[in-house]
Design an enzyme around this catalytic site. Structure first.
Site, short mmCIF file in Angstrom:
data_model
loop_
_atom_site.label_atom_id
_atom_site.label_comp_id
_atom_site.label_asym_id
_atom_site.label_seq_id
_atom_site.Cartn_x
_atom_site.Cartn_y
_atom_site.Cartn_z
N ARG A 154 0.94 -1.28 0.02
CA ARG A 154 -0.01 0.03 0.19
C ARG A 154 1.01 1.32 0.06
NH1 ARG A 154 -2.53 -3.59 -0.99
NH2 ARG A 154 -4.46 -4.43 -0.33
N SER A 222 -12.21 -1.22 2.07
CA SER A 222 -11.16 -1.63 3.36
C SER A 222 -10.68 -0.37 3.96
CB SER A 222 -10.19 -2.63 2.90
OG SER A 222 -10.72 -3.97 2.24
N GLU A 318 -5.95 2.87 5.76
CA GLU A 318 -5.48 2.73 4.73
C GLU A 318 -6.43 3.85 3.86
OE1 GLU A 318 -6.68 -0.54 1.02
OE2 GLU A 318 -6.21 -1.18 2.71
#
Length: 336
Positions: A154, A222, A318
């Protein structure tokens, strides 16, 4: 003039920006004023505006897909504004496989390299040959090789050294003519000698069963990264929670399922105002409508606190959070 941001990010908090610009041709970037503050936006599926934004939101809406056949692979060059999932399905229709594990991830192609999107054992970084971008400081167009993008879980150079300095305009992917399915995660393990289309169908079915449609129930997918812990930390965790899902992550580390940690901590269905930990997938926060940025911040801090207390693991969000002037990060240090 003020422009509503509520329909421009899928978490749909009520907010507005001072100015809004839509880029349909990369050449527009040369005449665009990048006076701070500004915020680059794709489809807003991984960005949340916590409150009114005192600057300009620049939405990349460029289109175009070019496929070049080479001896061992296909070079697929895609404009930043193209929809990611539509690219996945389009390439499968052309007989080009590789992206099927990443089906149904919301957002644009230009946003994909920024946080190195990934799912079901596959990350986009493994397919990227180069990323073209507009360099804000020099006012010129440049390109980076895969290695120069500094991809990690990420992560990429666009989140760090090039943050607010680059506007991704095109991504060049290489997809091998020799297809190897990746079936190591979850329900994909049950597939026997599948076609790329069957893998794609299974991924879509799985995501639809777990993740709410952001256009029907506001969410940003998410919400937390799967934490990466050392093997010794994992061994200690397993003594108390032997069933915790974990996956190897390089030498000496494992990735632990954040959704499982949140669910086992009893947080499914937990609400602050109209923000809720989703009933089917604890990794997702949903917005039922009448909530504020402060409500979301309180929810993030509460989840981080519970997970840290229970498992001694720090959760990072995230999703990109934007306050009045900048991107911000919520951590326990900030929230106490």
């Amino acid at each position: 003039m003020p422009h509503s941001l509520q329909p421009l990010h899928t978490f749909a908090l009520s907010s507005q920006c001072q100015n809004f610009v839509e880029i349909t041709d990369s050449a527009q970037l040369k005449s665009q004023c990048f006076k701070v503050p500004f915020c680059l936006l794709g489809e807003g599926s991984n960005t949340i505006f916590l409150n009114d934004y005192a600057g300009t939101v620049i939405k990349m809406a460029t289109q175009g897909i070019t496929i070049t056949e080479r001896s061992h692979d296909f070079l697929v060059s895609v404009a930043a504004g193209e929809n990611w999932h539509q690219l996945v399905t389009y390439l499968l229709e052309q007989g080009i496989a590789g992206f099927e594990n990443l089906a149904l991830i919301p957002g644009t192609v230009g946003a994909a390299p920024v946080q190195n999107i990934g799912a079901y054992g596959v990350e986009i970084a493994q397919f990227i040959e180069a990323v073209d971008y507009f360099d804000i400081d020099s006012g010129s167009f440049k390109s980076l090789t895969n290695q120069q993008c500094h991809f990690a879980y990420r992560e990429s150079v666009f989140k760090h050294a090039l943050k607010n300095k680059a506007v991704i305009t095109q991504v060049h992917f290489k997809l091998s003519k020799i297809w190897q399915p990746v079936l190591s995660y979850g329900p994909l393990q049950q597939l026997k000698n599948p076609t790329p289309q069957q893998v794609c169908a299974q991924v879509i079915q799985t995501r639809n069963s777990k993740l709410p449609n952001p256009y029907k129930l506001a969410n940003a997918g998410s919400f937390f990264k799967n934490p990466i812990i050392t093997n010794s930390e994992l061994a200690q965790l397993i003594t108390t929670y032997p069933e915790v899902p974990h996956y190897p992550h390089g030498a000496g580390h494992h990735k632990v399922a954040a959704g499982w940690l949140i669910e086992q901590a009893g947080l499914k269905g937990y609400k602050i105002a109209d923000i809720e930990v989703h009933q089917q997938q604890a990794l997702v926060l949903v917005n039922h409508g009448n909530s504020t940025g402060d409500d979301l911040i309180n929810m993030i801090a509460h989840i981080q606190d519970i997970v840290l207390t229970r498992y001694n693991i720090s959760l990072e969000h995230e999703v990109r959070l934007i306050d009045q002037h900048n991107e911000c990060h919520i951590s326990l240090e900030q929230s106490v």
